[in-house]
Design a protein around this motif. Sequence first.
Motif, short mmCIF file in Angstrom:
data_model
loop_
_atom_site.label_atom_id
_atom_site.label_comp_id
_atom_site.label_asym_id
_atom_site.label_seq_id
_atom_site.Cartn_x
_atom_site.Cartn_y
_atom_site.Cartn_z
N LEU A 247 19.96 110.32 51.86
CA LEU A 247 18.72 109.57 51.89
C LEU A 247 18.73 108.46 50.85
O LEU A 247 18.23 107.36 51.09
N ALA A 248 19.32 108.74 49.69
CA ALA A 248 19.34 107.75 48.62
C ALA A 248 20.21 106.55 48.97
O ALA A 248 19.98 105.44 48.48
N THR A 249 21.23 106.77 49.81
CA THR A 249 22.15 105.67 50.14
C THR A 249 21.97 105.14 51.55
O THR A 249 22.79 104.36 52.02
N LEU A 250 20.93 105.58 52.24
CA LEU A 250 20.69 105.14 53.62
C LEU A 250 20.56 103.62 53.67
O LEU A 250 19.85 103.02 52.87
N ARG A 251 21.27 103.01 54.61
CA ARG A 251 21.25 101.56 54.75
C ARG A 251 20.58 101.19 56.07
O ARG A 251 20.97 101.69 57.14
N LEU A 252 19.59 100.33 55.99
CA LEU A 252 18.80 99.95 57.17
C LEU A 252 19.00 98.47 57.47
O LEU A 252 19.23 97.66 56.57
N SER A 253 18.88 98.14 58.76
CA SER A 253 18.88 96.73 59.14
C SER A 253 17.61 96.06 58.61
O SER A 253 16.63 96.73 58.26
N THR A 254 17.62 94.73 58.55
CA THR A 254 16.49 94.01 57.96
C THR A 254 15.18 94.31 58.67
O THR A 254 14.17 94.62 58.04
N ALA A 434 11.51 108.91 43.62
CA ALA A 434 12.30 107.90 42.90
C ALA A 434 13.26 107.18 43.84
O ALA A 434 13.43 105.96 43.77
N GLU A 435 13.88 107.95 44.74
CA GLU A 435 14.83 107.34 45.68
C GLU A 435 14.10 106.39 46.63
O GLU A 435 14.59 105.29 46.93
N MET A 436 12.94 106.82 47.10
CA MET A 436 12.18 105.98 48.03
C MET A 436 11.73 104.69 47.34
O MET A 436 11.81 103.60 47.90
N ARG A 437 11.24 104.84 46.11
CA ARG A 437 10.79 103.65 45.40
C ARG A 437 11.96 102.70 45.13
O ARG A 437 11.81 101.48 45.23
N GLY A 438 13.11 103.29 44.78
CA GLY A 438 14.28 102.44 44.59
C GLY A 438 14.68 101.72 45.86
O GLY A 438 15.04 100.53 45.84
N ARG A 442 14.83 97.77 46.43
CA ARG A 442 16.03 97.08 46.90
C ARG A 442 15.74 96.28 48.16
O ARG A 442 16.24 95.16 48.34
N SER A 443 14.91 96.86 49.05
CA SER A 443 14.55 96.14 50.27
C SER A 443 13.77 94.87 49.94
O SER A 443 14.02 93.80 50.51
#
Length: 466
Positions: A247-254, A434-438, A442-443
């Motif tokens: 979940l912490a490293t999940l990468r999403l399209s724009t 914390a992971e979600m906020r990060g 980043r987004s």
Amino acid sequence: MFSKLESLFFFHVGNQIDKWEQYLKIYDVELTRFAQSSRPVSLLEIGVQNGGSLELWSALLPEGSKIRGVDIDPQVAEIKFTNPDIRVDVLDGTTDEMLELFQDQSFDIVIDDGSHVSKDIISSFRRCFQLVSPGGLYIIEDLHAAYYESHGGGVHQETSAMRFLKELIDSVHLDYIEQDPINGGFDVELFRPYNQLIGRITFYDSVAVIEKLVEPKTEPYRRILSGTVSTAVDANKWLNALPRGQLATLRLSTKLAGQMDHRLADMVQRLEGACAAAEYRAAVCQKQVESLQQKAVHKDAGQGELTTTQQEHIIALQGGQDQEESSDFSSKKNGTDLHQKPSSRRDLSEQMKRSSDPVQSRRGDLKDECTGPLQIHNQAPRVEAVSALHEASLHHEKTIEVDLHDQLEISKALVRSLQEQLENERVNAQQIIAEMRGKLERSYAAWSSKARALSRLKSSRSVQQS
């Protein structure tokens, strides 16, 4: 129709070549990209035998490719080669001498066709995989010998080369093994370097091919997600079930990242609410425990003493004894006997029933608790009644004490369980928050960067048009 390699093999004239027939098709698949390369490549083969395979590789690979062979047999030094790019050294391929000899070199292809003894295969790999260039191949031939007892092998043999290669497969998946607390006796640290270097392991009949990554892997691979429509499977459901590492490293399209921002914010809010609810439950249980503890303290303070009700019962009985003894004495003094006046006894009984004195009422109740009718002139049944009443009262109090103790222990266990659950939920929620906020930060940073880039692009186009 023969492939290029098969034609080279069957029409070869020179030093003798010894291979299994399936190897030609395997090498056709694995070495084609090197054979078609526009630059020379380098190849090292452990186990030379008569040197024919070195000549075969030289004919297959681009012109100028460097072919090296090592063998423990001194006789290989006598083999003659017409191609100056082929060279043989007398050397044990299982020792550190390999690293010393080739300390400044690397090879696109390393082939182990040595002794085929399991311990030698493992020793050679641990040393010579270091010599493979990024994106290169390490090929092990004749792995069927790893099942032979004569070569230190066997299907369930702990020291067999096949067992080692199976552990190499585990090393490729090391990032997931570390998340699993039940990993058996797997030596994580021993195989960690291979996790960073191995891109794939391919097994054929009697052959294994290990490909080295072009770039070392410095962190676990990330899960990537694109698209904005999820008709069959709601992304929220499986996102909530993802391990924290993924979940912490999940990468999403724009576009998906913009859509997911609101969902992630809702998830954070729900987790915070769950933490608050767990804290409330723990506080309620704590109050229950404190209440039960106070009851237990009051019970301990009064243990061994007669309650007010018990004392009143006993005083009443004693008062009744004194009164009846006085009446008995008076009757005898007047020459009369209670036994001779049943009507007086009935009158006395009726008077006791009508009396509003609680002491006299309790005397009437004792008639039901005793085993027989209460004899006023006889003190023995009265003493037994007092004793029975006292014992019954103590038994009742002990039962209450046991019940309170059991409730107290159950409540304490419940509080401990809730406190542990609360702590786990709090830690998990804080990490996920914390992971979600990060991720949100980043987004936002990525969107800001793209917005600035788009703005600069529009400005440059405006300047060009003007």
